[in-house]
Enzyme design. Structure first.
Site, short mmCIF file in Angstrom:
data_model
loop_
_atom_site.label_atom_id
_atom_site.label_comp_id
_atom_site.label_asym_id
_atom_site.label_seq_id
_atom_site.Cartn_x
_atom_site.Cartn_y
_atom_site.Cartn_z
N LYS A 194 35.40 45.20 47.88
CA LYS A 194 36.54 46.10 47.64
C LYS A 194 36.24 47.48 48.23
O LYS A 194 35.25 47.68 48.92
CB LYS A 194 36.87 46.14 46.15
CG LYS A 194 37.08 44.74 45.53
CD LYS A 194 38.50 44.21 45.72
CE LYS A 194 38.63 42.72 45.49
NZ LYS A 194 38.66 42.26 44.11
C1 LIG Z 1 38.93 41.10 43.17
C2 LIG Z 1 40.20 40.97 42.42
C3 LIG Z 1 40.26 40.82 41.03
C4 LIG Z 1 39.05 40.58 40.19
O1 LIG Z 1 38.08 41.52 40.36
P1 LIG Z 1 36.63 41.32 39.75
O2 LIG Z 1 36.14 42.75 39.68
O3 LIG Z 1 35.86 40.50 40.71
O4 LIG Z 1 36.74 40.71 38.41
C5 LIG Z 1 41.50 40.80 40.42
N1 LIG Z 1 42.62 40.91 41.13
C6 LIG Z 1 42.62 41.02 42.46
C7 LIG Z 1 43.90 41.14 43.19
C8 LIG Z 1 41.41 41.04 43.15
O5 LIG Z 1 41.39 41.11 44.48
#
Ligand SMILES: *Cc1c(COP(=O)(O)O)cnc(C)c1O
Length: 388
Positions: A194
């Site tokens: 991210k």
């Molecule tokens: C990555 C992601 C999540 C979950 O994130 P984590 O921190 O890995 O639990 C939830 N929603 C979306 C749209 C994502 O891309």
């Protein structure tokens, strides 16, 4: 494989010497978890977004879970989200015992379609099946139509959680994503692919002090040490009360220190992602594909750069060709309702055709701030060859 060419992933973290020093400093300090670095990181999130409250947790899946709990989702309730997302966007409702349904996407923005949402709400009102919560997802970082969704929330009486896992650093109108101008809660993810990372991590943002207090309790077992939240008198300085059924969703101080250090470079990260997207837009022009839309009046976080091939029947060969050339393309997302688990819940292929059509054409190209121009040129040239 091309053994001389290094693998280019679709996303990766950018860790600086300052980030490393910030983590090491925590390891040499008195607090390893839920200490001063959490407060620093939460302050940085509030500064960067303009939201009044930030609650950092162990990942965005946990953040979505406590966001649903804090808004009262439970058995008998329904939560709607976008099928073009990671499964966590809908699983959070199921954890609370609520039901899930989806609203199909707009084929241009790839976000929840406001016109389909409005139509589905009108039908649900007639049937008495209005949702308690709607979770728009800022897909690839492109902000969803929040003003329209916020207006529908007032009209039909539902709550709004923004799944902003892709969108920290983006903006919508005059406000940063996470400011919660048109929502109750916004959720960020700090997974390494991210925009900002804490290794694993997430946060809930809100402007509502009561929701913030509830979210903070749910992060740590539903326990409060604040006498004002207790029933009866505090029995002394040791005293705490459990007043909700919470969880242990705490973030460590090592993670928060990494996050706080990363937040210093948020604007730089987003600018760099936009430069990369501009270069892709130019370099891919003329190929038989569509590049992602960046609408005026809002700024994408550009977590992803998903292109759509004109000819879906070539997608698998193109994907395999890119991987064989050591380019880590990926596909975002397999529509959630087509997962076997969701088929067991009664969903069917064909239920959300725009999300399914997009999925068949989708290809996410490498997008991360340390992607070099030379590596990006290799991505563009390889894709052009495969489509020639
Ligand atoms: C990555 C992601 C999540 C979950 O994130 P984590 O921190 O890995 O639990 C939830 N929603 C979306 C749209 C994502 O891309």
């Amino acid at each position: 494989m091309h053994p001389t060419e290094a693998f280019i992933p679709y996303g990766r973290q950018a860790i600086s010497d300052d980030d490393v020093a910030a983590v090491v400093a925590v390891l040499q300090s008195d607090w390893l978890t839920q200490g001063p670095a959490i407060e620093r990181f939460e302050a940085a999130l509030k500064d960067a977004t303009g939201a009044a409250h930030a609650i950092a947790v162990c990942n965005a899946t946990a953040a979505l879970h406590i966001a649903c709990l804090a808004l009262g989702a439970g058995p008998g309730d329904t939560v709607w989200t976008s099928p073009n997302s990671f499964v966590a966007s809908s699983n959070c409702a199921l954890y609370c015992g609520a039901r899930v349904d989806f609203v199909d996407i707009d084929p241009v923005s790839l976000n929840m379609s406001v016109s389909k949402l409005a139509g589905k709400l009108e039908a649900a009102k007639r049937d008495g099946t209005l949702p308690k919560i709607v979770i728009p997802v800022h897909f690839a970082g492109e902000p969803a139509d929040m003003a329209e969704i916020g207006a529908l929330a007032k009209q039909y009486g539902f709550r709004v959680i923004e799944d902003a896992s892709h969108a920290i650093g983006g903006s919508y109108g005059a406000k940063m994503i996470g400011a919660c101008e048109h929502s109750d809660i916004a959720v960020f993810s700090f997974h390494p692919v991210k925009i900002v990372t804490t290794a694993e991590g997430g946060a809930t943002m809100t402007n509502d002090p009561d929701l913030a207090a509830t979210l903070a309790r749910l992060r740590t077992h539903g326990i409060t040490r604040n006498a004002a939240e207790m029933s009866g008198e505090s029995e002394g300085a040791w005293y705490y009360q459990q007043i909700d059924l919470g969880l242990n969703y705490r973030m460590t101080d090592m993670q928060a220190a990494l996050g706080a250090s990363q937040m210093d470079r948020l604007a730089e990260f987003i600018d760099r992602r936009h430069c990369i997207a501009d270069r892709y837009d130019t370099g891919l022009a003329g190929l038989p594909l569509r590049t992602p839309v960046r609408a005026p009046g809002r700024r994408s976080g550009l977590h992803l750069y998903p292109v759509q091939l004109d000819d879906a029947s070539r997608r698998k060969a193109v994907f395999d060709g890119m991987r064989a050339a050591a380019i880590g393309v990926n596909i975002h997302y397999i529509p959630i309702h087509t997962q076997p688990f969701y088929l067991q819940q009664g969903f069917r292929p064909g239920d959300f055709p725009a999300a399914e059509d997009y999925y068949a054409r989708a290809l996410s190209l490498p997008m991360f701030p340390t992607l070099t121009d030379a590596d990006q040129d290799r991505v563009i040239a390889t894709l052009a060859d495969l489509l020639a």
